[in-house]
Design an enzyme around this catalytic site. Structure first.
Site, PDB file in Angstrom:
ATOM      1  N   GLU A  14       0.814  -1.216   0.000  1.00  0.00           N
ATOM      2  CA  GLU A  14       0.000   0.000   0.000  1.00  0.00           C
ATOM      3  C   GLU A  14       0.851   1.273   0.000  1.00  0.00           C
ATOM      4  O   GLU A  14       0.466   2.279  -0.595  1.00  0.00           O
ATOM      5  CB  GLU A  14      -0.960  -0.016   1.196  1.00  0.00           C
ATOM      6  CG  GLU A  14      -1.892  -1.241   1.234  1.00  0.00           C
ATOM      7  CD  GLU A  14      -2.914  -1.255   0.097  1.00  0.00           C
ATOM      8  OE1 GLU A  14      -2.998  -0.273  -0.644  1.00  0.00           O
ATOM      9  OE2 GLU A  14      -3.619  -2.281  -0.038  1.00  0.00           O
ATOM     10  N   GLU A  72      -5.200   4.587  -0.962  1.00  0.00           N
ATOM     11  CA  GLU A  72      -4.136   3.636  -0.617  1.00  0.00           C
ATOM     12  C   GLU A  72      -3.560   3.934   0.773  1.00  0.00           C
ATOM     13  O   GLU A  72      -3.171   3.022   1.497  1.00  0.00           O
ATOM     14  CB  GLU A  72      -3.021   3.639  -1.664  1.00  0.00           C
ATOM     15  CG  GLU A  72      -3.462   3.392  -3.109  1.00  0.00           C
ATOM     16  CD  GLU A  72      -4.014   2.000  -3.389  1.00  0.00           C
ATOM     17  OE1 GLU A  72      -4.271   1.243  -2.445  1.00  0.00           O
ATOM     18  OE2 GLU A  72      -4.194   1.687  -4.578  1.00  0.00           O
ATOM     19  N   HIS A 119      -5.657   2.296   3.177  1.00  0.00           N
ATOM     20  CA  HIS A 119      -5.380   0.855   3.202  1.00  0.00           C
ATOM     21  C   HIS A 119      -4.104   0.559   3.996  1.00  0.00           C
ATOM     22  O   HIS A 119      -4.028  -0.432   4.718  1.00  0.00           O
ATOM     23  CB  HIS A 119      -5.242   0.311   1.776  1.00  0.00           C
ATOM     24  CG  HIS A 119      -6.507   0.436   0.988  1.00  0.00           C
ATOM     25  ND1 HIS A 119      -6.578   0.199  -0.358  1.00  0.00           N
ATOM     26  CD2 HIS A 119      -7.764   0.783   1.369  1.00  0.00           C
ATOM     27  CE1 HIS A 119      -7.822   0.381  -0.781  1.00  0.00           C
ATOM     28  NE2 HIS A 119      -8.558   0.752   0.258  1.00  0.00           N
ATOM     29  N   GLU A 132      -2.013  -2.968  -9.489  1.00  0.00           N
ATOM     30  CA  GLU A 132      -3.267  -3.357  -8.833  1.00  0.00           C
ATOM     31  C   GLU A 132      -3.471  -4.869  -8.914  1.00  0.00           C
ATOM     32  O   GLU A 132      -3.898  -5.500  -7.952  1.00  0.00           O
ATOM     33  CB  GLU A 132      -4.457  -2.632  -9.458  1.00  0.00           C
ATOM     34  CG  GLU A 132      -4.457  -1.120  -9.227  1.00  0.00           C
ATOM     35  CD  GLU A 132      -4.608  -0.737  -7.756  1.00  0.00           C
ATOM     36  OE1 GLU A 132      -5.084  -1.576  -6.958  1.00  0.00           O
ATOM     37  OE2 GLU A 132      -4.236   0.392  -7.391  1.00  0.00           O
ATOM     38  N   GLU A 170      -8.659  -3.553  -4.938  1.00  0.00           N
ATOM     39  CA  GLU A 170      -7.674  -3.571  -6.022  1.00  0.00           C
ATOM     40  C   GLU A 170      -8.368  -3.817  -7.363  1.00  0.00           C
ATOM     41  O   GLU A 170      -7.959  -3.286  -8.392  1.00  0.00           O
ATOM     42  CB  GLU A 170      -6.608  -4.656  -5.786  1.00  0.00           C
ATOM     43  CG  GLU A 170      -5.968  -4.685  -4.400  1.00  0.00           C
ATOM     44  CD  GLU A 170      -5.301  -3.382  -3.968  1.00  0.00           C
ATOM     45  OE1 GLU A 170      -5.415  -2.375  -4.681  1.00  0.00           O
ATOM     46  OE2 GLU A 170      -4.653  -3.384  -2.908  1.00  0.00           O
ATOM     47  N   HIS A 214      -9.847  -0.493  -8.344  1.00  0.00           N
ATOM     48  CA  HIS A 214      -8.792   0.430  -8.791  1.00  0.00           C
ATOM     49  C   HIS A 214      -8.314   0.055 -10.196  1.00  0.00           C
ATOM     50  O   HIS A 214      -8.131   0.923 -11.058  1.00  0.00           O
ATOM     51  CB  HIS A 214      -7.608   0.398  -7.814  1.00  0.00           C
ATOM     52  CG  HIS A 214      -7.933   0.984  -6.476  1.00  0.00           C
ATOM     53  ND1 HIS A 214      -7.066   0.940  -5.404  1.00  0.00           N
ATOM     54  CD2 HIS A 214      -9.028   1.644  -6.039  1.00  0.00           C
ATOM     55  CE1 HIS A 214      -7.620   1.535  -4.366  1.00  0.00           C
ATOM     56  NE2 HIS A 214      -8.812   1.968  -4.728  1.00  0.00           N
TER      57      HIS A 214
HETATM   58 FE   LIG Z   1      -5.106  -0.209  -4.935  1.00  0.00          FE
END
Ligand SMILES: [Fe+2]
Lengths: 74, 86, 189
Positions: free
Chosen positions: C35, C64, C67, C135, C165, C168
Site C-alpha cells: 500500500e 491507498e 489501506h 493493482e 484492487e 482500482h
Molecule cells: Fe489499490
C-alpha cells in the site's frame, strides 16, 4: 457470461517428488470483462457495499481462500 | 483504569464508514464518468448524509476530522482511541 | 494538503492472537506491491499526467493511504500484546531484535522498502499500464496472504482490500480509454 476462476491440468511427470496437484487454477476478476462501466448499474446498500468492498454487485468477486479450489489435490 | 468504548461507538462508526465508502466509490466512478448526473446527485445526497452522521458522532465521541471538527475543553482531538486501537 | 480523519476506512477485526500472520502482512505494508508503494506511485505520477486523469490518481492514491493504515492496524493488533517469546516462535525474533514492536517499511522477507518499487515513466500510457499491473499484483498478494491465514476476521479485512484492487484496476483501465479518445487530438489545418 464469464467465470471468475479458470482451471488447467498441468503436465505431471512420474518423477515429480510431491503428490501432484492435478488441477490448478487462477483468478480472472470482473474488471477484465466489463470494459468502461455503463451508467445506472444495480447497487448494494451502503452497508452491503462496505461489506463487499464495492458499490456494484457486478464487480464483486469473492475469494474463498485456502481449502478451496487451488489448494485441493485430487 | 483502561478506557474502552461503548457499543454505540462501534455501531455509529460503522454507519459512517458505510456512507463514506459509498462516497469513495462514487468519487472514483465520477473521476472517469464526470457527466453522470444521477451519480452526482447520489454523491451529493450521501455527502449530506455523512455530515449529519458525523455531527451526531462527534457530539458523543469527539472530533473526527483534523482542522475541521470543533473541540470541547480540554482539547479533545488527541483523546484515545486512535483508529488502530479500537 | 491532506486532512486526517480519525477512523479506518473499514472496521478491521483480528480474532486470533497469532503474531505469525504479522510477518506475512508486512508484505503489504513495505513490499513492492504494498500500500505504501501504491500510494506513492499514484500521487507522484499526478504531476506529469494529462489533467483528465489527475483526479483519479489523487483519489486512488489517497485511498491507498487508508489501506496502509488498515494493514498497520492488523499488524499492531497481532503483535501489541505478544511476549518476546511468542514473537520468537512466530519467526519475528530478527524483527524484534532490531525494532521491538515498531512497524517498519519492509517486506515479508525483511527487505526494506525502496523507491525502485515504483515507476514513473512520464508517458501516460506506460504509467497507467504500470498502475493496472500494480493493482493486479496487489490483488494477487492479498490472495496469497489470505491462503496463509486462518483467521476469519482478519481475512474479512483482507478480502475487502483485495476487492478494492479490482475496482482500482477497473478505473485505471477506464483512464486508459479516456486518454485514447480522439477529442484531445492535435488539429492541423
Ligand atoms: Fe489499490
Amino acid at each position: 457470461m464469464y467465470s471468475l476462476v479458470k482451471y488447467y491440468h498441468p503436465y505431471i511427470s512420474p518423477f515429480d517428488p510431491c503428490p501432484p496437484m492435478k488441477v490448478k487454477s487462477y483468478r480472472t476478476p470482473p474488471n477484465l470483462y466489463i470494459g468502461f462501466q455503463p451508467p445506472s448499474l444495480p447497487q448494494f446498500s451502503p452497508r452491503e457495499a462496505l461489506a463487499h468492498g464495492t458499490l456494484w454487485p457486478i464487480f464483486y468477486s469473492p475469494y474463498p481462500g485456502k481449502g478451496k479450489e487451488e489448494m485441493t489435490r485430487e | 483504569m483502561n478506557k474502552t468504548m461503548p457499543p454505540e461507538y462501534y455501531s455509529m462508526l460503522e454507519e459512517i464508514q458505510a456512507v463514506d465508502f459509498v462516497l469513495v466509490e462514487l468519487t472514483l466512478y465520477l473521476d472517469t464518468h464526470p457527466t453522470d448526473k444521477e451519480a452526482i446527485q447520489q454523491y451529493n445526497y450521501y455527502a449530506r448524509q455523512s455530515k449529519k452522521l458525523k455531527k451526531e458522532f462527534e457530539k458523543q465521541f469527539g472530533p473526527l476530522l483534523q482542522y475541521q471538527s470543533y473541540s470541547g475543553y480540554p482539547w479533545t482531538w488527541d483523546d484515545t482511541p486512535w483508529p488502530w486501537q479500537v | 494538503m491532506w486532512l486526517y480523519e480519525k477512523k479506518l476506512q473499514y472496521p478491521v477485526r483480528v480474532s486470533q492472537c497469532n503474531p505469525r500472520l504479522a510477518k506475512f502482512l508486512i508484505e503489504q505494508y513495505g513490499g513492492a506491491d504494498g500500500e505504501l508503494a501504491a500510494a506513492l506511485r499514484y500521487l507522484n505520477q499526478r504531476y506529469s499526467i494529462p489533467d483528465k486523469v489527475v483526479g483519479l490518481l489523487t483519489d486512488i492514491g489517497t485511498e491507498e493511504f487508508a489501506h496502509l493504515e488498515m494493514i498497520a492496524t492488523m499488524v499492531y493488533k497481532l503483535t501489541k500484546d505478544a511476549t518476546p517469546e511468542q514473537l520468537k516462535e512466530a519467526g519475528l525474533a530478527p524483527h524484534y531484535a532490531n525494532h521491538d514492536k515498531a512497524l517498519f517499511y519492509h517486506n515479508a522477507a525483511g527487505n526494506p522498502w525502496t523507491a525502485e518499487y515504483i515507476q514513473a515513466k512520464g508517458d501516460p500510457i506506460a504509467d497507467l499500464y504500470e498502475d493496472i499491473a500494480a493493482e493486479e499484483k496487489a490483488r494477487a498478494t492479498y490472495q496469497w496472504i489470505i491462503n496463509l491465514s486462518d483467521d476469519p476476521d482478519l481475512n474479512d479485512g483482507l478480502k475487502f482490500l483485495r476487492e478494492r484492487e479490482i475496482i482500482h484496476s477497473q478505473r485505471f483501465r477506464e483512464a486508459v480509454e479516456i486518454l485514447k479518445e480522439e477529442q484531445g487530438k492535435k488539429k492541423f489545418f
